[in-house]
Motif scaffolding. Structure first.
Motif, PDB file in Angstrom:
ATOM      1  N   ALA A  33     -13.274   4.184  -1.673  1.00 31.40           N
ATOM      2  CA  ALA A  33     -13.279   4.496  -0.243  1.00 31.40           C
ATOM      3  C   ALA A  33     -11.972   4.063   0.411  1.00 31.40           C
ATOM      4  O   ALA A  33     -11.451   4.746   1.305  1.00 31.40           O
ATOM      5  CB  ALA A  33     -14.469   3.809   0.431  1.00 31.40           C
ATOM      6  N   GLU A  34     -11.427   2.938  -0.041  1.00 30.33           N
ATOM      7  CA  GLU A  34     -10.153   2.472   0.506  1.00 30.33           C
ATOM      8  C   GLU A  34      -9.028   3.420   0.129  1.00 30.33           C
ATOM      9  O   GLU A  34      -8.142   3.717   0.941  1.00 30.33           O
ATOM     10  CB  GLU A  34      -9.858   1.058  -0.004  1.00 30.33           C
ATOM     11  N   LEU A  35      -9.057   3.929  -1.103  1.00 30.35           N
ATOM     12  CA  LEU A  35      -8.064   4.912  -1.512  1.00 30.35           C
ATOM     13  C   LEU A  35      -8.251   6.222  -0.756  1.00 30.35           C
ATOM     14  O   LEU A  35      -7.272   6.908  -0.434  1.00 30.35           O
ATOM     15  CB  LEU A  35      -8.144   5.160  -3.018  1.00 30.35           C
ATOM     16  N   ASP A  36      -9.488   6.587  -0.476  1.00 26.07           N
ATOM     17  CA  ASP A  36      -9.752   7.801   0.310  1.00 26.07           C
ATOM     18  C   ASP A  36      -9.038   7.720   1.657  1.00 26.07           C
ATOM     19  O   ASP A  36      -8.421   8.690   2.115  1.00 26.07           O
ATOM     20  CB  ASP A  36     -11.252   7.977   0.542  1.00 26.07           C
ATOM     21  N   ASP A  37      -9.117   6.564   2.302  1.00 24.47           N
ATOM     22  CA  ASP A  37      -8.493   6.408   3.610  1.00 24.47           C
ATOM     23  C   ASP A  37      -6.973   6.480   3.497  1.00 24.47           C
ATOM     24  O   ASP A  37      -6.297   7.067   4.357  1.00 24.47           O
ATOM     25  CB  ASP A  37      -8.915   5.081   4.236  1.00 24.47           C
ATOM     26  N   LEU A  38      -6.415   5.877   2.434  1.00 20.93           N
ATOM     27  CA  LEU A  38      -4.973   5.948   2.211  1.00 20.93           C
ATOM     28  C   LEU A  38      -4.528   7.391   2.037  1.00 20.93           C
ATOM     29  O   LEU A  38      -3.543   7.838   2.639  1.00 20.93           O
ATOM     30  CB  LEU A  38      -4.606   5.128   0.968  1.00 20.93           C
ATOM     31  N   TRP A  39      -5.271   8.136   1.216  1.00 21.10           N
ATOM     32  CA  TRP A  39      -4.895   9.514   0.952  1.00 21.10           C
ATOM     33  C   TRP A  39      -5.118  10.411   2.172  1.00 21.10           C
ATOM     34  O   TRP A  39      -4.374  11.367   2.381  1.00 21.10           O
ATOM     35  CB  TRP A  39      -5.652  10.037  -0.258  1.00 21.10           C
ATOM     36  N   ARG A  40      -6.123  10.105   2.965  1.00 20.08           N
ATOM     37  CA  ARG A  40      -6.327  10.877   4.195  1.00 20.08           C
ATOM     38  C   ARG A  40      -5.099  10.757   5.092  1.00 20.08           C
ATOM     39  O   ARG A  40      -4.597  11.754   5.636  1.00 20.08           O
ATOM     40  CB  ARG A  40      -7.576  10.375   4.924  1.00 20.08           C
ATOM     41  N   LYS A  41      -4.572   9.541   5.240  1.00 24.39           N
ATOM     42  CA  LYS A  41      -3.388   9.338   6.068  1.00 24.39           C
ATOM     43  C   LYS A  41      -2.154   9.983   5.442  1.00 24.39           C
ATOM     44  O   LYS A  41      -1.287  10.513   6.144  1.00 24.39           O
ATOM     45  CB  LYS A  41      -3.154   7.843   6.272  1.00 24.39           C
ATOM     46  N   SER A  42      -2.087   9.936   4.123  1.00 20.96           N
ATOM     47  CA  SER A  42      -0.959  10.546   3.429  1.00 20.96           C
ATOM     48  C   SER A  42      -0.945  12.061   3.635  1.00 20.96           C
ATOM     49  O   SER A  42       0.087  12.651   3.971  1.00 20.96           O
ATOM     50  CB  SER A  42      -1.026  10.221   1.940  1.00 20.96           C
ATOM     51  N   VAL A  43      -2.080  12.694   3.446  1.00 22.06           N
ATOM     52  CA  VAL A  43      -2.177  14.143   3.634  1.00 22.06           C
ATOM     53  C   VAL A  43      -1.922  14.490   5.098  1.00 22.06           C
ATOM     54  O   VAL A  43      -1.255  15.483   5.422  1.00 22.06           O
ATOM     55  CB  VAL A  43      -3.557  14.658   3.180  1.00 22.06           C
ATOM     56  N   LYS A  44      -2.417  13.677   5.984  1.00 25.31           N
ATOM     57  CA  LYS A  44      -2.215  13.894   7.408  1.00 25.31           C
ATOM     58  C   LYS A  44      -0.722  13.860   7.749  1.00 25.31           C
ATOM     59  O   LYS A  44      -0.226  14.668   8.543  1.00 25.31           O
ATOM     60  CB  LYS A  44      -2.974  12.821   8.198  1.00 25.31           C
ATOM     61  N   ASN A  45       0.002  12.930   7.137  1.00 24.31           N
ATOM     62  CA  ASN A  45       1.446  12.852   7.363  1.00 24.31           C
ATOM     63  C   ASN A  45       2.153  14.084   6.815  1.00 24.31           C
ATOM     64  O   ASN A  45       3.049  14.639   7.463  1.00 24.31           O
ATOM     65  CB  ASN A  45       2.007  11.593   6.705  1.00 24.31           C
TER      66      ASN A  45
END
Length: 725
Positions: free
Chosen positions: A158-170
């Protein structure tokens, strides 16, 4: 997200098999090392643990094993974006058996750990592509913290999910700010993430093996590396500035290999059929051999098929750029030749420094030397035309001398080094005779390497321009010029690499074997300046300093946790052509006054400060309003600068209207336009180079009109170093 490609892998003794991910569209990795790899591992261990070869051998004990394990994890997932803490805990029991694995070539864990890595990449990429189906809210004050080197491993998926969500968002926001529409953004990013996964899936057993061995070599020494036979060939070609092939720079784009640039003088250029942007889809050997379809191949595999011995033929099936990916296929037969990579060789130009305050105009020659290259094999064979940095620079100096130029600036910025022999011989072009560098071997024996020729190619005013990217051989040369008082050293403190490497061919030991085991670039000695000081860590400090473009804590030898410490040995007698100490305050005063009125230099300084401030933040805003305001501010800055350039009659920046972030990666851009952009970048204003030439002109003028000062600065009245007559 900018992902760090795996550049590691280590041997881990496995006590229980790890679950392997199955990928139908990727080649299956072996679960164990080949016989050749087992032998190679043992040979590399023998080199790195033996003081007869390694300058600082390191025992493969528990401490080293722990270090190798740590480097493996850092190199595999340095940004901590794939593994969770649970994965790391699962790998931990392997640490104690690393030593036995390397010594005995029992490398199964390297492949099995890599399989887990592939699985995690697949999971993360799958999640990222799923995110593209939704819309993003860019009105919040979220931040994407991209510098994750020192953060703990993610506690959960779940923590990696949040990291990747922000990465894709960027990634999405970058493309949106560049003017792309949602449908196009989804298509671009989906292809980008799929390409990332495919590139990992395409890695072969030999790649994993090389990654593994380099996790060990880097634990011994930051500049010791293992090369497979293929990477060894590439390294040697880079050093010799030549290759045997068709003479084209290739790039992979989507599933095809595309011509990025045609190399002047090569078979492609002489034939005239192929051009930048053309797609190579098939390769055959000889005039009539079968043509293999290479669509979807790794670029290095395609290159291996295209390269070959000089005077042999290769058949290329290609699609012209203007016909698109579905265009008609054409066939071409080319005869391979030895191609000189002239673009990477030394280049010269002349800068005019205008007359001012009653002082005459000056013409200063500039030599840009990107590396200390040498064709080792060509020199061994005593070939008449072997590539040599010294020989090329000597030709340029002869031209400058014939043109009666007033001085020479040797530009070594971002020159990472190369041949030690070239550094010594290049120094010899500017001094009559004498020691250039001291080399201390592992046993403590010190050898003095000298220029033994009395011939001098240039005895006039000289300056050496350096920056943080100037390393190794560049530091030997700049340090010798400074110690001899032969010229001014200008710029930034250098990298600080004071060690010597040698290429060890592993095929020299097993009798009768060739090109099976690869090579090791091995640290064998430490070099010292003739003054006795090492450049290790400290680098070469310039006589006149420009603002530092990068901090020493971010880049340089001092950033390596296992680099050798600084030390010194006894100096060796050498000629002192000059002492610039009395001259430096006057030069500094003129320099300070000049750059205060030099718009280009001030803009460069502003850009450096802005870059360092942004880098220090270690995060980027995901708020569209904030990001758009930053972009508009940068646009206005570029527009204002161009207007001032035009008003003052300065050279216009050829990239000023094309330097916004387009949100794309290198292989997503139009190759022809991207190559043109690279060429334009070479024509951008270079205030540091011009200021270096102006400083040298100042020195000539001051010494010419002030005889007492000249006698104090340059007591030698004859020979090399004759600045003022």
């Amino acid at each position: 997200m900018k992902f760090k490609a795996p550049a590691f892998l280590m041997a881990l003794a496995l006590t229980a098999p790890l679950a392997l991910a199955a990928y139908a569209d990727s080649p299956a990795l072996p679960s164990a090392a080949t016989a050749d790899q087992v032998t190679t591992s043992k040979l590399v261990y023998g080199l790195l643990s033996d003081s007869r070869y390694a300058y600082r051998p390191r025992a493969l004990d528990a401490a080293t094993s722990k270090d190798v394990f740590k480097r493996y994890l850092e190199a595999l997932d340095g940004s901590k974006q794939f593994f969770t803490q649970a994965d790391i805990t699962r790998f931990a029991p392997f640490e104690a058996n690393i030593a036995a694995a390397i010594r005995g070539g029992e490398l199964e864990p390297a492949f099995q750990v890599f399989a887990v890595y592939k699985q995690r990449v697949g999971e993360r990429i799958g999640y990222a592509r799923k995110l593209l189906k939704q819309d993003f809210d860019f009105s919040s004050d979220e931040k994407f913290e991209y510098d994750r080197k020192d953060v703990p491993w993610a506690a959960s998926s779940a923590e990696l999910d949040d990291l990747w969500r922000k990465s894709v968002k960027n990634d999405w926001l970058r493309l949106k700010l560049a003017g792309k529409q949602p449908a196009e953004i989804r298509k671009t990013l989906d292809k980008r993430y799929a390409t990332l996964e495919k590139s990992v899936n395409e890695l072969k057993g030999e790649d994993v093996f090389q990654f593994f061995l380099n996790s060990y070599t880097s634990a011994v020494d930051p500049h010791t590396d293992y090369f497979t036979p293929r990477t060894a060939e590439n390294f040697n070609q880079a050093m010799s500035l030549s290759l045997e092939g068709i003479g084209a720079q290739l790039q992979r784009q989507d599933d095809m290999v595309v011509i990025r640039e045609v190399i002047a003088g090569g078979p492609v250029a002489v034939n005239g059929t192929l051009k930048a942007g053309d797609r190579i889809v098939g390769v055959g050997q000889g005039k009539s051999g079968p043509v293999e379809d290479v669509i979807g191949w790794r670029i290095d595999d395609v290159v291996a098929k295209i390269r070959g011995k000089a005077d042999t033929q290769v058949r290329l099936e290609f699609i012209p750029a203007e016909e698109g990916v579905d265009g008609k296929h054409h066939m071409l037969v080319l005869t391979r030749q030895k191609v000189r990579l002239a673009e990477q060789a030394a280049k010269g130009e002349t800068l005019s420094i205008p007359a001012k305050d009653g002082e005459p105009a000056r013409k200063v020659g500039v030599i840009k030397l990107p590396t200390f290259y040498q064709d080792f094999e060509g020199r061994r064979r005593n070939a008449a035309d072997y590539a040599s940095a010294t020989r090329d620079v000597a030709k340029l100096l002869a031209g400058f001398k014939a043109d009666k130029l007033d001085g020479v600036v040797l530009d070594l910025r971002n020159n990472g080094g190369g041949s030690l022999d070239e550094a010594i011989e290049l120094t010899g072009l500017f001094i009559e005779q004498g020691p250039v560098v001291q080399v201390r071997e592992s046993g403590g024996r010190v050898t003095v390497n000298s220029d033994r020729s009395e011939a001098v190619a240039w005895d006039g005013p000289l300056a050496v321009l350096i920056n943080r990217g100037s390393a190794s051989a560049s530091e030997i040369f700049a340090g010798a010029i400074q110690d001899y008082g032969r010229g001014l050293v200008i710029g930034e403190t250098t990298f600080g690499k004071g060690t010597v490497q040698n290429i060890v061919d592993l095929d020299r030991w097993p009798s009768g074997e060739t090109q099976r085991y690869g090579q090791v670039k091995l640290t064998i000695a430490q070099f010292f300046r003739v003054s006795g000081s090492s450049t290790q860590h400290k680098g070469v400090v310039p006589d006149l300093a420009f603002p530092a473009s990068v901090d020493a804590s971010e880049y340089g030898e001092s950033t390596y946790d296992n680099a050798l410490p600084w030390t010194r040995i006894a100096a060796v007698p050498h000629t002192q052509y000059g002492n610039f100490g009395p001259l430096l305050p006057k030069l500094e005063g003129r320099h300070t006054a000049r750059i205060a009125a030099d718009r280009e230099f001030q803009w460069w300084n502003e850009d450096v400060e802005q870059f360092r401030a942004e880098k220090a933040k270690k995060y980027i805003s995901l708020n569209e309003t904030e990001r758009r305001a930053e972009r508009e501010k940068q646009d206005k800055q570029r527009t204002d600068r161009q207007a001032i350039r035009k008003q003052l009659g300065l050279d216009l920046d050829p990239l000023a209207d094309d330097s916004n972030d387009d949100g794309l990666t290198g292989n997503e851009r139009d190759i022809v336009k991207d190559t043109a952009r690279e060429k334009a970048a070479e024509k951008r204003p270079d205030p540091l180079l011009r200021e270096s030439a102006a400083i040298l002109a100042d020195a000539v003028n001051l010494l010419e009109k002030d005889r007492p000062l000249s006698a104090q600065v340059l007591p030698q009245s004859t020979g090399a170093g004759r600045w003022a007559d």
